[in-house]
Design an enzyme around this catalytic site. Structure first.
Site, PDB file in Angstrom:
ATOM      1  N   SER A  11     -55.652  -1.877  35.230  1.00 55.45           N
ATOM      2  CA  SER A  11     -55.669  -1.821  33.498  1.00 55.45           C
ATOM      3  C   SER A  11     -56.908  -3.303  33.616  1.00 55.45           C
ATOM      4  CB  SER A  11     -54.221  -2.650  33.560  1.00 55.45           C
ATOM      5  OG  SER A  11     -53.715  -1.467  33.827  1.00 55.45           O
ATOM      6  N   ARG A 109     -51.398  14.002  26.351  1.00 56.96           N
ATOM      7  CA  ARG A 109     -51.246  12.764  26.245  1.00 56.96           C
ATOM      8  C   ARG A 109     -51.316  11.957  25.171  1.00 56.96           C
ATOM      9  NH1 ARG A 109     -52.334   8.686  31.133  1.00 56.96           N
ATOM     10  NH2 ARG A 109     -50.555   7.441  29.717  1.00 56.96           N
ATOM     11  N   GLN A 157     -51.587   0.799  24.338  1.00 53.01           N
ATOM     12  CA  GLN A 157     -53.398   0.969  24.995  1.00 53.01           C
ATOM     13  C   GLN A 157     -53.365   1.164  23.596  1.00 53.01           C
ATOM     14  OE1 GLN A 157     -53.666   3.964  27.776  1.00 53.01           O
ATOM     15  NE2 GLN A 157     -52.992   3.135  29.537  1.00 53.01           N
ATOM     16  N   SER A 182     -43.851  -1.969  26.876  1.00 49.00           N
ATOM     17  CA  SER A 182     -45.523  -2.764  27.705  1.00 49.00           C
ATOM     18  C   SER A 182     -46.293  -3.801  26.836  1.00 49.00           C
ATOM     19  CB  SER A 182     -46.619  -1.328  28.254  1.00 49.00           C
ATOM     20  OG  SER A 182     -45.581  -0.145  28.766  1.00 49.00           O
ATOM     21  N   ASP A 296     -44.560   1.046  34.388  1.00 52.96           N
ATOM     22  CA  ASP A 296     -45.144   2.276  35.322  1.00 52.96           C
ATOM     23  C   ASP A 296     -43.869   1.615  36.600  1.00 52.96           C
ATOM     24  OD1 ASP A 296     -46.954   2.827  33.518  1.00 52.96           O
ATOM     25  OD2 ASP A 296     -48.790   1.242  33.772  1.00 52.96           O
ATOM     26  N   LYS A 323     -46.550   9.625  30.175  1.00 54.19           N
ATOM     27  CA  LYS A 323     -47.825   9.257  31.068  1.00 54.19           C
ATOM     28  C   LYS A 323     -48.316  10.210  31.602  1.00 54.19           C
ATOM     29  CE  LYS A 323     -46.362   4.847  30.539  1.00 54.19           C
ATOM     30  NZ  LYS A 323     -47.983   4.057  30.704  1.00 54.19           N
ATOM     31  N   LYS A 393     -56.345   8.397  41.951  1.00 56.38           N
ATOM     32  CA  LYS A 393     -56.201   7.874  40.639  1.00 56.38           C
ATOM     33  C   LYS A 393     -56.817   6.643  40.620  1.00 56.38           C
ATOM     34  CE  LYS A 393     -54.068   8.399  36.212  1.00 56.38           C
ATOM     35  NZ  LYS A 393     -55.664   8.447  35.472  1.00 56.38           N
TER      36      LYS A 393
END
Length: 409
Positions: A11, A109, A157, A182, A296, A323, A393
């Site tokens: 992040s 997504r 996000q 979040s 998460d 997600k 990832k």
């Protein structure tokens, strides 16, 4: 005691790449994360015409405050949600014709709240196939700015992308948020923007971002707190002690609060300014916990939960259904495959104590399924994964690092 060096935060690395690309001058990012997601972000920046020089442990990014150097670009975002959400906002502030596409996983997504907000700001944007999803095209001509309302209830996000965009607009942004998950990730964004010279402010649910632009800087990436959660959980499960340097009371990332959950379950936790240590005590109690702000780490707790002495109920995590996979259903499915009783609701997961047995974990291509259930495997011989390599990832070296912990190295 085992000391684990956790790679840089995904992040924080993604935000730092955006900020460095938008800044006036050349920024140096120290200890950035090298993984599939960040490689995809770097590749996207290169396609858009930004210059990045990579050396061991440091990336140098030459910023372009006026926007991408390329007049046209076709950017493939791979599986990276930060790539697929942040780079369109960065490109929209410039001038040119830009197309963004993504893997089938990322295409599923949601993107709509962000692209609707960009349209509100006057951005010429269209989705080529499903509305609110990749692929999309942007005919960018700069952004004036102004006021808008945003629902960030599916992903923080969306808000982060707009906050990062704000200093690049002509008049700044005023964003009223109607829902937000979040939230600690938004605080990361605000803090990092200030490190690059911006002056965002927050009053309740209203965020104001003046058109300051950004200044280049040297920025150190802290270790990934979500990744650290697997090793902290492993310590709590096995009765061993794990220390992660670089993550302490001064850390930006909210996912470090996962150690508070472990403390409630019976683990011993010690935090200093620059490190965190978790020691298992041989006992794990059940609990009910709201994980909205640290969602998460929900799979980490789910994988640990069967070994608790009472039920574990995880609440307010509806956003984990959108997600890399539907994580609520995926966790419950895999727990049942292991012989553990697990039930789900729209935003919750409940797990009863049990003795997991050997089974193959269905990862659904989600790195967190692998890393979480690796914790279960410490007490359950015979656990395997249908796609163990999807950890690339965020942590390509995860299996080797976890094996060193397991073997006591």
């Amino acid at each position: 005691m085992t000391v684990i060096d956790i790679p840089g935060s995904k992040s924080v690395t993604a935000r730092a790449l955006f900020l460095a690309a938008a800044a006036d001058g050349t920024s140096t990012l120290l200890r950035p994360l090298a993984s599939d997601d960040t490689e995809g972000f770097l590749e996207g920046l290169g396609t858009l015409g930004y210059e990045v020089e990579r050396t061991a442990g440091a990336w140098r990014v030459t910023g372009r405050p006026a926007g991408p150097g390329a007049a046209t670009a076709d950017v493939y975002c791979r599986d990276g949600a930060t790539t697929g959400r942040f780079l369109p906002a960065l490109a929209a502030a410039g001038h040119g014709d830009f197309r963004f596409d993504a893997s089938p996983q990322l295409r599923r997504r949601p993107l709509g709240p962000l692209t609707d907000a960009l349209r509100t700001l006057g951005v010429d944007l269209r989705h080529e196939e499903a509305e609110g999803h990749h692929p999309l095209r942007i005919a960018a001509s700069g952004i004036k700015g102004g006021a808008l309302t945003l629902d960030a209830g599916q992903s923080s996000q969306f808000l982060t992308a707009l906050l990062l965009l704000g200093p690049l607009t002509a008049e700044g942004l005023r964003i009223t948020v109607t829902d937000l998950v979040s939230e600690p990730y938004v605080e990361i964004t605000l803090a990092m923007m200030r490190s690059f010279g911006a002056e965002p402010t927050r009053e309740g649910n209203v965020f104001t971002v003046p058109p300051t632009g950004y200044r280049a800087t040297t920025y150190a990436i802290e270790p990934d707190a979500s990744t650290a959660s697997y090793f902290f959980a492993a310590a709590a499960l096995t009765g061993r002690e794990v220390t992660v340097p670089g993550l302490g009371t001064g850390a930006l990332q909210g996912d470090l609060r996962f150690v508070d959950v472990l403390r409630r379950m019976g683990a011993h936790v010690d935090m200093t300014a620059d490190r965190t240590t978790v020691r298992g005590t041989g006992r794990l109690t059940g609990l009910t916990v709201n994980m909205r702000d640290i969602s998460d780490t929900m799979p980490t707790l789910a994988a640990l939960a069967p070994f608790a002495e009472g039920p574990v109920r995880i609440e307010d995590v509806a956003n984990t259904r959108v997600k890399e996979c539907d994580r609520l259903d995926a966790c419950a499915e895999n727990l049942r495959r292991l012989g553990v009783t697990a039930t789900t609701g729209p935003d919750r997961l409940e797990i009863l104590p049990g003795t997991p047995g050997p089974a193959e974990i269905r990862t659904h291509g989600d790195h967190r399924m692998v890393m979480s259930f690796a914790v279960t495997g410490l007490r359950t011989p015979g656990i395997t994964f249908d796609d163990p390599g999807c950890v690339r990832k965020t942590f390509p070296g995860f299996h080797e690092a976890f094996a060193r912990f397991r073997d006591g190295a």
